[in-house]
Design an enzyme around this catalytic site. Structure first.
Site, mmCIF file in Angstrom:
data_model
loop_
_atom_site.group_PDB
_atom_site.id
_atom_site.type_symbol
_atom_site.label_atom_id
_atom_site.label_comp_id
_atom_site.label_asym_id
_atom_site.label_seq_id
_atom_site.Cartn_x
_atom_site.Cartn_y
_atom_site.Cartn_z
ATOM 1 N N GLY A 11 0.810 -1.225 0.000
ATOM 2 C CA GLY A 11 0.000 0.000 0.000
ATOM 3 C C GLY A 11 0.839 1.269 0.000
ATOM 4 O O GLY A 11 2.018 1.265 0.337
ATOM 5 N N ARG A 15 -1.297 9.234 3.462
ATOM 6 C CA ARG A 15 -1.438 10.170 4.581
ATOM 7 C C ARG A 15 -0.136 10.408 5.347
ATOM 8 O O ARG A 15 -0.057 11.303 6.181
ATOM 9 C CB ARG A 15 -2.519 9.678 5.552
ATOM 10 C CG ARG A 15 -3.924 9.997 5.053
ATOM 11 C CD ARG A 15 -4.972 9.439 5.977
ATOM 12 N NE ARG A 15 -5.141 8.005 5.808
ATOM 13 C CZ ARG A 15 -5.738 7.214 6.711
ATOM 14 N NH1 ARG A 15 -6.174 7.720 7.843
ATOM 15 N NH2 ARG A 15 -5.862 5.915 6.468
ATOM 16 N N THR A 79 -6.547 -6.304 -0.851
ATOM 17 C CA THR A 79 -5.817 -7.259 -0.001
ATOM 18 C C THR A 79 -5.913 -8.695 -0.536
ATOM 19 O O THR A 79 -4.971 -9.472 -0.396
ATOM 20 C CB THR A 79 -6.350 -7.214 1.446
ATOM 21 O OG1 THR A 79 -7.786 -7.330 1.414
ATOM 22 C CG2 THR A 79 -5.977 -5.915 2.141
HETATM 23 C C1 UD1 Z 1 -8.342 -3.835 5.670
HETATM 24 C C2 UD1 Z 1 -9.449 -4.872 5.800
HETATM 25 C C3 UD1 Z 1 -10.407 -4.424 6.899
HETATM 26 C C4 UD1 Z 1 -9.657 -4.236 8.205
HETATM 27 C C5 UD1 Z 1 -8.497 -3.282 7.999
HETATM 28 C C6 UD1 Z 1 -7.635 -3.251 9.229
HETATM 29 C C7 UD1 Z 1 -9.820 -5.797 3.579
HETATM 30 C C8 UD1 Z 1 -10.648 -5.767 2.367
HETATM 31 N N1 UD1 Z 1 -10.149 -4.958 4.550
HETATM 32 O O1 UD1 Z 1 -8.939 -2.624 5.244
HETATM 33 O O2 UD1 Z 1 -11.426 -5.388 7.078
HETATM 34 O O3 UD1 Z 1 -10.534 -3.727 9.190
HETATM 35 O O4 UD1 Z 1 -7.669 -3.694 6.901
HETATM 36 O O5 UD1 Z 1 -6.685 -2.244 9.106
HETATM 37 O O6 UD1 Z 1 -8.877 -6.576 3.645
HETATM 38 N N2 UD1 Z 1 -2.314 -3.871 0.827
HETATM 39 C C9 UD1 Z 1 -1.555 -4.383 -0.192
HETATM 40 N N3 UD1 Z 1 -2.059 -4.397 -1.449
HETATM 41 C C10 UD1 Z 1 -3.289 -3.937 -1.755
HETATM 42 C C11 UD1 Z 1 -4.065 -3.397 -0.709
HETATM 43 C C12 UD1 Z 1 -3.565 -3.391 0.572
HETATM 44 O O7 UD1 Z 1 -0.437 -4.820 0.025
HETATM 45 O O8 UD1 Z 1 -3.667 -4.001 -2.918
HETATM 46 C C13 UD1 Z 1 -1.785 -3.858 2.182
HETATM 47 C C14 UD1 Z 1 -1.571 -2.463 2.721
HETATM 48 O O9 UD1 Z 1 -0.258 -2.017 2.467
HETATM 49 C C15 UD1 Z 1 -1.834 -2.647 4.208
HETATM 50 C C16 UD1 Z 1 -2.824 -3.791 4.251
HETATM 51 O O10 UD1 Z 1 -2.715 -4.465 3.027
HETATM 52 O O11 UD1 Z 1 -0.690 -3.038 4.890
HETATM 53 C C17 UD1 Z 1 -4.234 -3.314 4.473
HETATM 54 O O12 UD1 Z 1 -4.580 -2.415 3.453
HETATM 55 P P1 UD1 Z 1 -5.503 -1.191 3.730
HETATM 56 O O13 UD1 Z 1 -5.736 -0.476 2.489
HETATM 57 O O14 UD1 Z 1 -5.010 -0.428 4.892
HETATM 58 O O15 UD1 Z 1 -6.846 -1.972 4.127
HETATM 59 P P2 UD1 Z 1 -8.179 -1.349 4.618
HETATM 60 O O16 UD1 Z 1 -8.947 -0.924 3.469
HETATM 61 O O17 UD1 Z 1 -7.910 -0.372 5.677
#
Ligand code: UD1
Ligand code: CA
Length: 453
Positions: A11, A15, A79
């Site tokens: 990600g 922010r 994710t």
């Molecule tokens: C995710 C969860 C949510 C949980 C929250 C906790 C999903 C769909 N949702 O939401 O239920 O409450 O985390 O913080 O899983 N990442 C990648 N590649 C991507 C997207 C994300 O590596 O394509 C990584 C990000 O770097 C991060 C983590 O996965 O470390 C979570 O991603 P983030 O976008 O923060 O998830 P949320 O939408 O907040």
């Protein structure tokens, strides 16, 4: 049973408002991702894969360790998509633990509880109940308290938004089943993303009882999204470290004004005044007292050492009974034997100072060997550098260097020799001799000071 860990770290971290990828921002001087990797290792995992993307090769470049498998997710499609990229790296793993690269304080005790629950279920979620669950995916349970599914904030109806149990994102999944579930994910949701969380409803539909575990401490599951959260987490971590040191017997004048950015091994009756920063690997002997505003990095300090206020000690060795500072700087490869005294505004670099010698005021000692019981007067400077090369100065046992002396290296002052104050020493001084190079003082009795015209 083989355990694999997948760390999601692709990600962007918008922010953080920084050019540095989010997972490389330091917490206690270690990148966020470094904390997660160390904890992953602590589970005894057979394989650890890190999914990276935003920030490109800068992220893997920071961790050259051969035990890590790096998986690129070029586009961040969610994710579920991130976890999918790691599946080939997880081939042969019976269980897969998913961690987040920006959730740095997750602890091994909590993960052990998750692994324990995983012995009963192919899917275990780490959940927590928050007073303010805004932003997180909600855990939806049925009347028998069985987990049914996870609904993301942006997809949730009001009755789901009212739920307080949230998904931390950390989960333990049966390896072969994860592959099957991920293959069936779609991105038909509010964010158009492949949600890893959708595997929960799939598992339930297959009749799987999804389990949950809870962290020991809420901070363990907190993510870092901005600088304020980073600072909050730093203070929390520092307080944990301070308390653990105090439990082991270290006296901290104020645990809120102490920072440990590495590892500290301390003997008995060690006292640290406020604003002491310990970085890298530091060892302190027994009865060490450290004054306020001192920074010590990668150094070994003996027993009964007094370090007064405002010192900087970096990659140095300090023997038993030494007294340092206030306002002293020990630079890399400064090695002090027992009972050496280094006073204010003294800088020592790449030098050995033997037992009982004193350098008490305003000196620069670089590339120098000083014997035992030597007295280096105020304002003594080793001129170790000719602009191109560095040269060594040798001062043998019991020599006395008068104040304001320049020792132009390479040069040697023999044992028991004396250098008169204000000398510029360019030639070796034989043992037990006097060397003096200052101009003779002249006197004019009855001399009149100039008058204003
Ligand atoms: C995710 C969860 C949510 C949980 C929250 C906790 C999903 C769909 N949702 O939401 O239920 O409450 O985390 O913080 O899983 N990442 C990648 N590649 C991507 C997207 C994300 O590596 O394509 C990584 C990000 O770097 C991060 C983590 O996965 O470390 C979570 O991603 P983030 O976008 O923060 O998830 P949320 O939408 O907040
Ligand atoms: Ca998040």
């Amino acid at each position: 049973m083989k355990l694999g860990v997948v760390i999601l770290a692709a990600g962007q971290g918008t922010r953080m408002k920084s050019a540095l990828p989010k997972v490389l921002h330091p917490l206690a001087e270690k990148p966020l991702l470094g904390h997660v990797i160390d904890t992953a290792r602590g589970t005894g995992a057979d394989r650890i894969a890190v999914v990276y993307g935003h920030g490109g090769e800068r992220v893997p470049d920071c961790f050259p360790d051969p035990d890590l498998v790096w998986v690129e997710q070029a586009q961040q499609l969610g994710t579920g998509h991130a976890a999918e990229q790691a599946l080939p790296a997880m081939a042969g793993m019976d269980r897969i633990l998913v961690l987040y690269g920006d959730v740095p304080l997750i602890g091994n005790e909590t993960l052990d509880a998750l692994l324990k629950a995983g012995e009963e279920s192919p899917l275990v979620l780490l959940t927590v109940t928050l007073a303010n669950p805004t932003g997180y995916g909600r855990i939806v349970r049925d009347d028998s308290f069985n987990i049914r599914r996870i609904v993301e904030q942006k997809d949730a109806a009001p009755e789901v938004l009212a739920l307080n149990e949230i998904n931390t994102g950390i989960m333990l999944v049966d390896g072969p089943k994860l592959g099957n579930w991920i293959a069936r994910l779609d991105n038909d949701n509010a964010q158009g993303e492949y949600y890893l969380t959708d595997i929960v409803a799939m598992a339930v539909a297959e009749g799987t009882k999804v389990q949950s575990a809870q962290p020991k401490d809420e901070f363990e599951v907190m993510g870092v999204n901005d600088k304020a959260q980073l600072a909050q987490m730093e203070r929390h971590l520092q307080l944990i470290r301070a308390k653990s040191l105090m439990r082991s017997g270290v006296t901290l004048r104020d645990p809120a004004r102490f920072d440990l950015r590495g590892s500290l091994t301390a003997g008995r009756d060690v006292e640290l005044d406020i604003n002491v920063v310990i970085a890298g690997d530091v060892v302190l002997g027994n009865d060490v007292k450290i004054g306020a505003n001192t920074v010590i990095r990668n150094s070994r300090i003996g027993s009964s050492v007094l370090i007064f206020e405002n010192c900087v000690i970096d990659n140095a060795v300090v023997g038993d009974g030494c007294q340092i500072g206030p306002f002293a700087r020990l630079r890399p490869d400064a090695e002090l034997a027992a009972n050496v005294r280094v006073g204010n505004f003294v800088e020592i670099k790449k030098s050995q100072v033997d037992e009982g010698s004193k350098i008490n005021h305003l000196s620069y000692i670089g590339d120098c060997s000083i014997g035992k019981a030597v007295n280096v007067g105020a304002g003594t400077i080793t001129c170790n550098y000719d602009g191109v090369n560095k040269y060594r100065t040798v001062i043998e046992d019991r020599a006395f260097i008068g104040s304001d002396t320049q020792l132009v290296a390479p040069v040697k002052v023999g044992a028991g020799a004396m250098v008169g104050a204000g000398s510029t020493i360019t030639k070796d001084v034989p043992p037990d001799s006097l060397a003096l190079s200052r101009a003779k003082q002249i006197g004019r009795v009855g001399w009149k000071r100039p008058q204003k015209k």
